[in-house]
Design a protein around this motif. Structure first.
Motif, short mmCIF file in Angstrom:
data_model
loop_
_atom_site.label_atom_id
_atom_site.label_comp_id
_atom_site.label_asym_id
_atom_site.label_seq_id
_atom_site.Cartn_x
_atom_site.Cartn_y
_atom_site.Cartn_z
N TYR A 1 0.82 -1.21 0.00
CA TYR A 1 0.00 0.00 0.00
C TYR A 1 0.86 1.27 0.00
CZ TYR A 1 -4.23 -2.75 0.57
OH TYR A 1 -5.27 -3.63 0.36
N SER A 2 1.96 1.26 0.73
CA SER A 2 2.87 2.41 0.73
C SER A 2 3.47 2.62 -0.65
CB SER A 2 4.00 2.22 1.76
OG SER A 2 3.47 2.09 3.04
N SER A 3 3.86 1.53 -1.28
CA SER A 3 4.40 1.61 -2.64
C SER A 3 3.37 2.15 -3.61
CB SER A 3 4.87 0.22 -3.10
OG SER A 3 5.88 -0.28 -2.27
N LEU A 4 2.13 1.68 -3.47
CA LEU A 4 1.05 2.17 -4.33
C LEU A 4 0.84 3.66 -4.16
CD1 LEU A 4 -1.62 -0.68 -4.15
CD2 LEU A 4 -0.58 0.23 -6.23
N VAL A 5 0.85 4.12 -2.92
CA VAL A 5 0.65 5.56 -2.66
C VAL A 5 1.80 6.37 -3.28
CG1 VAL A 5 0.64 7.34 -0.84
CG2 VAL A 5 -0.79 5.29 -0.61
N LEU A 6 3.03 5.97 -3.01
CA LEU A 6 4.17 6.73 -3.53
C LEU A 6 4.21 6.72 -5.06
CD1 LEU A 6 6.61 8.42 -2.72
CD2 LEU A 6 7.96 6.33 -2.71
N LEU A 7 3.99 5.56 -5.66
CA LEU A 7 4.00 5.49 -7.12
C LEU A 7 2.81 6.24 -7.74
CD1 LEU A 7 5.26 1.86 -7.65
CD2 LEU A 7 6.42 3.95 -8.34
N SER A 8 1.69 6.26 -7.04
CA SER A 8 0.53 7.02 -7.53
C SER A 8 0.81 8.51 -7.49
CB SER A 8 -0.72 6.68 -6.71
OG SER A 8 -1.06 5.33 -6.89
N ILE A 9 1.43 8.97 -6.42
CA ILE A 9 1.81 10.39 -6.33
C ILE A 9 2.78 10.74 -7.45
CG2 ILE A 9 3.09 12.08 -4.95
CD1 ILE A 9 1.86 10.67 -2.45
N TYR A 10 3.76 9.89 -7.66
CA TYR A 10 4.73 10.14 -8.72
C TYR A 10 4.06 10.10 -10.10
CZ TYR A 10 8.99 10.01 -11.49
OH TYR A 10 9.96 10.29 -12.40
N THR A 11 3.10 9.22 -10.27
CA THR A 11 2.38 9.13 -11.54
C THR A 11 1.57 10.39 -11.79
OG1 THR A 11 2.32 6.72 -11.38
CG2 THR A 11 0.72 7.75 -12.87
N VAL A 12 0.94 10.93 -10.77
CA VAL A 12 0.21 12.20 -10.90
C VAL A 12 1.20 13.31 -11.27
CG1 VAL A 12 -1.07 13.97 -9.62
CG2 VAL A 12 -1.70 11.55 -9.41
N TYR A 13 2.37 13.31 -10.67
CA TYR A 13 3.42 14.28 -11.01
C TYR A 13 3.80 14.16 -12.48
CZ TYR A 13 8.24 16.02 -11.30
OH TYR A 13 9.40 16.64 -11.69
N ILE A 14 3.98 12.94 -12.96
CA ILE A 14 4.32 12.72 -14.37
C ILE A 14 3.21 13.23 -15.28
CG2 ILE A 14 4.72 10.96 -16.14
CD1 ILE A 14 6.07 9.26 -13.94
N LEU A 15 1.97 12.94 -14.93
CA LEU A 15 0.84 13.42 -15.73
C LEU A 15 0.82 14.94 -15.77
CD1 LEU A 15 -1.90 10.89 -14.58
CD2 LEU A 15 -0.92 11.09 -16.89
N TYR A 16 1.13 15.57 -14.64
CA TYR A 16 1.19 17.03 -14.59
C TYR A 16 2.28 17.55 -15.52
CZ TYR A 16 1.65 21.77 -12.81
OH TYR A 16 1.71 23.13 -12.71
N VAL A 17 3.46 16.92 -15.46
CA VAL A 17 4.58 17.33 -16.32
C VAL A 17 4.19 17.17 -17.79
CG1 VAL A 17 6.92 16.73 -17.06
CG2 VAL A 17 6.40 16.92 -14.63
N LEU A 18 3.59 16.04 -18.12
CA LEU A 18 3.19 15.80 -19.51
C LEU A 18 2.15 16.81 -19.99
CD1 LEU A 18 2.99 11.91 -19.58
CD2 LEU A 18 4.57 13.35 -20.87
N GLU A 19 1.28 17.22 -19.10
CA GLU A 19 0.21 18.14 -19.48
C GLU A 19 0.69 19.60 -19.55
OE1 GLU A 19 -3.43 19.32 -20.79
OE2 GLU A 19 -2.79 17.24 -20.49
N PHE A 20 1.54 20.00 -18.62
CA PHE A 20 1.83 21.42 -18.48
C PHE A 20 3.27 21.84 -18.77
CE2 PHE A 20 -1.79 20.63 -15.61
CZ PHE A 20 -2.72 21.45 -16.22
N SER A 21 4.18 20.89 -18.93
CA SER A 21 5.57 21.30 -19.14
C SER A 21 6.36 20.23 -19.86
CB SER A 21 6.23 21.58 -17.78
OG SER A 21 7.57 21.91 -17.97
N ASN A 22 7.32 20.66 -20.66
CA ASN A 22 8.23 19.74 -21.33
C ASN A 22 9.65 19.89 -20.80
OD1 ASN A 22 6.23 18.76 -22.99
ND2 ASN A 22 6.59 20.31 -24.54
#
Length: 149
Positions: A79-100
Motif C-alpha cells: 500500500y505504501s508503494s502504491l501511494v508513492l507510485l501514484s503520487i509520482y504518476t500524478v506528477y508525471i501526468l502534470y509534467v506531460l500536461e503542463f511542461s516539457n
C-alpha cells in the motif's frame, strides 16, 4: 509445482524487485542530493520545499524498501508503494500536461526514459503491486482455510 508455490515465488520476485527499486532510487537521490535538490527548484510547485522534499522522498523510499523485507509488513509495503507510485504518476501526468522542460531526477537507465516512458513504467509497477496484493490475499486466504480445517 502447485499454484501456491508459484504464487509464493512470484510474490518473492515482486518483493525483491521493489526492495531493489526503492533502495536504488533512494541511494541515487542521496548520492546526488545537491543535483536532486537543484532539479526540484525548477518545478514551480515544489521549489519552496525543495530541501525538505530532497531529504524526505529518499527517506520514504528507504523506509518502504525496509517494509518489503518482512512478511509481517508486506501489506503495508504494497500500500505504501502504491501511494508513492501514484503520487509520482500524478506528477508525471502534470509534467506531460503542463511542461516539457522539467528535468528527471532519476539515475541510471531510468534517466534515459521520456516522460511517457516513465508513465508507462510506473503503470507497470502499479500493475505488479496489484498482482502482489492479489497473490498475498490468495495465500493468506489459503493459510486461513488450512488453519480452520
Amino acid at each position: 509445482m502447485g499454484t501456491k508455490q508459484i504464487s509464493r515465488k512470484v510474490l518473492l520476485l515482486i518483493r525483491a524487485f521493489f526492495i531493489f527499486l526503492f533502495t536504488y532510487t533512494a541511494v541515487s537521490k542521496f548520492i546526488y542530493l545537491m543535483e536532486f535538490e537543484a532539479q526540484l527548484v525548477r518545478f514551480p510547485l515544489l521549489a519552496p520545499y525543495n530541501h525538505f522534499i530532497s531529504i524526505t522522498i529518499p527517506a520514504i523510499e528507504l523506509t518502504i524498501a525496509c517494509l518489503w523485507l518482512f512478511r509481517a509488513t508486506t501489506y503495508l509495503a504494497i500500500y505504501s508503494s502504491l501511494v508513492l507510485l501514484s503520487i509520482y504518476t500524478v506528477y508525471i501526468l502534470y509534467v506531460l500536461e503542463f511542461s516539457n522542460s522539467i528535468p528527471c531526477s532519476c539515475g541510471g537507465i531510468i534517466s534515459s526514459l521520456s516522460w511517457k516512458g516513465h508513465l508507462l513504467m510506473n503503470m507497470g509497477f502499479i500493475l505488479q503491486l496489484i498482482l502482489g496484493l492479489y497473490l498475498l490475499k490468495v495465500l493468506n486466504k489459503n493459510r486461513h482455510n488450512y488453519r480452520t480445517t
